[in-house]
Scaffold this motif. Sequence first.
Motif, PDB file in Angstrom:
ATOM      1  N   MET A 101     -38.298 -85.350 -28.132  1.00 37.74           N
ATOM      2  CA  MET A 101     -37.075 -85.040 -27.389  1.00 37.74           C
ATOM      3  C   MET A 101     -36.916 -83.536 -27.196  1.00 37.74           C
ATOM      4  SD  MET A 101     -34.430 -87.723 -29.159  1.00 37.74           S
ATOM      5  CE  MET A 101     -32.992 -87.011 -28.384  1.00 37.74           C
ATOM      6  N   LYS A 102     -37.204 -82.770 -28.241  1.00 41.89           N
ATOM      7  CA  LYS A 102     -37.087 -81.306 -28.158  1.00 41.89           C
ATOM      8  C   LYS A 102     -38.055 -80.752 -27.126  1.00 41.89           C
ATOM      9  CE  LYS A 102     -35.694 -80.778 -32.944  1.00 41.89           C
ATOM     10  NZ  LYS A 102     -36.159 -80.426 -34.289  1.00 41.89           N
ATOM     11  N   ASP A 125     -36.121 -87.817 -20.579  1.00 42.58           N
ATOM     12  CA  ASP A 125     -35.096 -87.256 -21.450  1.00 42.58           C
ATOM     13  C   ASP A 125     -33.946 -88.248 -21.638  1.00 42.58           C
ATOM     14  OD1 ASP A 125     -33.958 -84.958 -22.917  1.00 42.58           O
ATOM     15  OD2 ASP A 125     -32.507 -84.906 -21.260  1.00 42.58           O
ATOM     16  N   ILE A 126     -33.535 -88.888 -20.572  1.00 46.37           N
ATOM     17  CA  ILE A 126     -32.453 -89.884 -20.650  1.00 46.37           C
ATOM     18  C   ILE A 126     -32.868 -91.045 -21.543  1.00 46.37           C
ATOM     19  CG2 ILE A 126     -31.172 -91.615 -19.308  1.00 46.37           C
ATOM     20  CD1 ILE A 126     -31.207 -89.503 -16.988  1.00 46.37           C
ATOM     21  N   LEU A 127     -34.101 -91.553 -21.363  1.00 44.67           N
ATOM     22  CA  LEU A 127     -34.584 -92.661 -22.189  1.00 44.67           C
ATOM     23  C   LEU A 127     -34.646 -92.271 -23.660  1.00 44.67           C
ATOM     24  CD1 LEU A 127     -37.492 -93.977 -19.944  1.00 44.67           C
ATOM     25  CD2 LEU A 127     -35.308 -95.101 -20.396  1.00 44.67           C
ATOM     26  N   TYR A 128     -35.179 -91.082 -23.933  1.00 44.12           N
ATOM     27  CA  TYR A 128     -35.290 -90.636 -25.322  1.00 44.12           C
ATOM     28  C   TYR A 128     -33.904 -90.500 -25.954  1.00 44.12           C
ATOM     29  CZ  TYR A 128     -40.321 -89.629 -25.346  1.00 44.12           C
ATOM     30  OH  TYR A 128     -41.675 -89.719 -25.351  1.00 44.12           O
ATOM     31  N   VAL A 137     -34.195 -92.433 -33.724  1.00 43.67           N
ATOM     32  CA  VAL A 137     -34.697 -91.066 -33.577  1.00 43.67           C
ATOM     33  C   VAL A 137     -35.907 -90.780 -34.465  1.00 43.67           C
ATOM     34  CG1 VAL A 137     -33.211 -89.924 -35.290  1.00 43.67           C
ATOM     35  CG2 VAL A 137     -33.906 -88.703 -33.229  1.00 43.67           C
ATOM     36  N   ASN A 138     -36.052 -91.484 -35.569  1.00 35.30           N
ATOM     37  CA  ASN A 138     -37.190 -91.260 -36.464  1.00 35.30           C
ATOM     38  C   ASN A 138     -38.316 -92.271 -36.259  1.00 35.30           C
ATOM     39  OD1 ASN A 138     -36.111 -89.007 -37.801  1.00 35.30           O
ATOM     40  ND2 ASN A 138     -34.772 -90.361 -38.973  1.00 35.30           N
ATOM     41  N   GLU A 139     -38.175 -93.135 -35.272  1.00 33.02           N
ATOM     42  CA  GLU A 139     -39.140 -94.207 -35.040  1.00 33.02           C
ATOM     43  C   GLU A 139     -40.391 -93.759 -34.317  1.00 33.02           C
ATOM     44  OE1 GLU A 139     -38.806 -97.871 -35.046  1.00 33.02           O
ATOM     45  OE2 GLU A 139     -37.138 -97.729 -36.428  1.00 33.02           O
ATOM     46  N   GLY A 140     -40.383 -92.629 -33.696  1.00 29.04           N
ATOM     47  CA  GLY A 140     -41.526 -92.257 -32.873  1.00 29.04           C
ATOM     48  C   GLY A 140     -41.502 -93.043 -31.569  1.00 29.04           C
ATOM     49  N   ASP A 141     -42.685 -93.333 -31.060  1.00 29.32           N
ATOM     50  CA  ASP A 141     -42.809 -94.004 -29.771  1.00 29.32           C
ATOM     51  C   ASP A 141     -42.150 -95.384 -29.749  1.00 29.32           C
ATOM     52  OD1 ASP A 141     -44.374 -91.785 -29.414  1.00 29.32           O
ATOM     53  OD2 ASP A 141     -46.269 -92.871 -29.500  1.00 29.32           O
ATOM     54  N   ALA A 142     -42.130 -96.057 -30.892  1.00 28.13           N
ATOM     55  CA  ALA A 142     -41.535 -97.384 -30.966  1.00 28.13           C
ATOM     56  C   ALA A 142     -40.043 -97.359 -30.626  1.00 28.13           C
ATOM     57  CB  ALA A 142     -41.747 -97.991 -32.350  1.00 28.13           C
ATOM     58  N   GLY A 143     -39.377 -96.231 -30.844  1.00 33.18           N
ATOM     59  CA  GLY A 143     -37.960 -96.125 -30.492  1.00 33.18           C
ATOM     60  C   GLY A 143     -37.729 -96.316 -29.007  1.00 33.18           C
ATOM     61  N   VAL A 144     -38.675 -95.863 -28.191  1.00 40.48           N
ATOM     62  CA  VAL A 144     -38.557 -96.047 -26.744  1.00 40.48           C
ATOM     63  C   VAL A 144     -38.768 -97.511 -26.398  1.00 40.48           C
ATOM     64  CG1 VAL A 144     -39.392 -95.292 -24.485  1.00 40.48           C
ATOM     65  CG2 VAL A 144     -39.343 -93.680 -26.380  1.00 40.48           C
ATOM     66  N   VAL A 145     -39.713 -98.175 -27.066  1.00 35.48           N
ATOM     67  CA  VAL A 145     -39.924 -99.607 -26.851  1.00 35.48           C
ATOM     68  C   VAL A 145     -38.665-100.374 -27.241  1.00 35.48           C
ATOM     69  CG1 VAL A 145     -41.274-101.639 -27.514  1.00 35.48           C
ATOM     70  CG2 VAL A 145     -42.415 -99.447 -27.190  1.00 35.48           C
ATOM     71  N   ARG A 146     -38.075-100.015 -28.366  1.00 39.74           N
ATOM     72  CA  ARG A 146     -36.838-100.677 -28.799  1.00 39.74           C
ATOM     73  C   ARG A 146     -35.732-100.534 -27.739  1.00 39.74           C
ATOM     74  NH1 ARG A 146     -35.371-101.528 -34.418  1.00 39.74           N
ATOM     75  NH2 ARG A 146     -37.221-101.399 -35.708  1.00 39.74           N
ATOM     76  N   PHE A 147     -35.643 -99.363 -27.137  1.00 38.23           N
ATOM     77  CA  PHE A 147     -34.625 -99.172 -26.109  1.00 38.23           C
ATOM     78  C   PHE A 147     -34.864-100.117 -24.934  1.00 38.23           C
ATOM     79  CE2 PHE A 147     -33.091 -97.086 -22.218  1.00 38.23           C
ATOM     80  CZ  PHE A 147     -31.736 -97.162 -22.489  1.00 38.23           C
ATOM     81  N   TRP A 148     -36.134-100.242 -24.491  1.00 40.74           N
ATOM     82  CA  TRP A 148     -36.446-101.172 -23.389  1.00 40.74           C
ATOM     83  C   TRP A 148     -36.166-102.607 -23.796  1.00 40.74           C
ATOM     84  CZ3 TRP A 148     -36.407-100.198 -18.574  1.00 40.74           C
ATOM     85  CH2 TRP A 148     -36.711 -98.925 -18.126  1.00 40.74           C
ATOM     86  N   GLU A 149     -36.410-102.939 -25.058  1.00 40.03           N
ATOM     87  CA  GLU A 149     -36.071-104.284 -25.531  1.00 40.03           C
ATOM     88  C   GLU A 149     -34.572-104.513 -25.419  1.00 40.03           C
ATOM     89  OE1 GLU A 149     -39.456-105.394 -28.814  1.00 40.03           O
ATOM     90  OE2 GLU A 149     -37.773-104.170 -29.497  1.00 40.03           O
ATOM     91  N   LEU A 150     -33.797-103.504 -25.765  1.00 38.23           N
ATOM     92  CA  LEU A 150     -32.343-103.598 -25.672  1.00 38.23           C
ATOM     93  C   LEU A 150     -31.904-103.781 -24.217  1.00 38.23           C
ATOM     94  CD1 LEU A 150     -29.610-103.273 -27.248  1.00 38.23           C
ATOM     95  CD2 LEU A 150     -29.727-100.851 -26.641  1.00 38.23           C
ATOM     96  N   LEU A 151     -32.490-103.004 -23.312  1.00 44.15           N
ATOM     97  CA  LEU A 151     -32.134-103.105 -21.891  1.00 44.15           C
ATOM     98  C   LEU A 151     -32.490-104.452 -21.276  1.00 44.15           C
ATOM     99  CD1 LEU A 151     -33.185 -99.681 -20.320  1.00 44.15           C
ATOM    100  CD2 LEU A 151     -30.877-100.551 -20.632  1.00 44.15           C
ATOM    101  N   THR A 152     -33.673-104.948 -21.629  1.00 46.01           N
ATOM    102  CA  THR A 152     -34.186-106.145 -20.969  1.00 46.01           C
ATOM    103  C   THR A 152     -33.907-107.424 -21.727  1.00 46.01           C
ATOM    104  OG1 THR A 152     -36.346-105.949 -22.054  1.00 46.01           O
ATOM    105  CG2 THR A 152     -36.068-104.837 -19.930  1.00 46.01           C
TER     106      THR A 152
END
Length: 191
Positions: A101-102, A125-128, A137-152
């Motif tokens: 993110m930084k 940036d918005i997705l992160y 925030v501490n999940e690494g790349d999997a955090g982005v996958v989790r967000f898509w799981e939440l959306l879909t």
Amino acid sequence: MISGDDSTIRKVKAPLLAMTKDISNLQRVRGGIGAASSANLINQVLAGIHISAAAEALSFAARLELDPNVVFDVVELYAGKQRAANPRCDWTPIVPLSTSMKAVAMFIEEARQLKLPSPVSSATDILYNAAAANGWVNEGDAGVVRFWELLTTVSVANSVLEAAKVVIRGQNHNLPTNGSSAVRLRSFQIS
């Protein structure tokens, strides 16, 4: 990566070799002091964009009831050397999402100062930030996958786990036998 004038680089060659073990592991970036940092920032942003795109694509695969491991392997095979960067798509939290993110935020700020548009980086940036807002925030790349799981409302992780059960029962002959999917199956378990 390293940048700077020739004389300075020659002076620090021994410590550099101690860190890299082989000079071929060191990439020289021309452009003076700070050029390597800029190149690294670009690399980090490309990794973030690729991770975001991969998370979106794997959510799409899960929605289509495709095995995300097979889709990943096929895309990885056919994309091959045509990619501009090699994304870290094994979902193992090597780097916390906060670090990525930084880097993306720094890139966007630099682009803004240079009066350059950065719409893809801004979307990343918005997705992160959305993933971080959900506590990943501490999940690494999997955090982005989790967000898509939440959306879909489709679980990429469950799709992988279901595919693993089929493989264990010996019923899925579409998965590669080289062990690459098995490694991702273990690291993909994001609960």
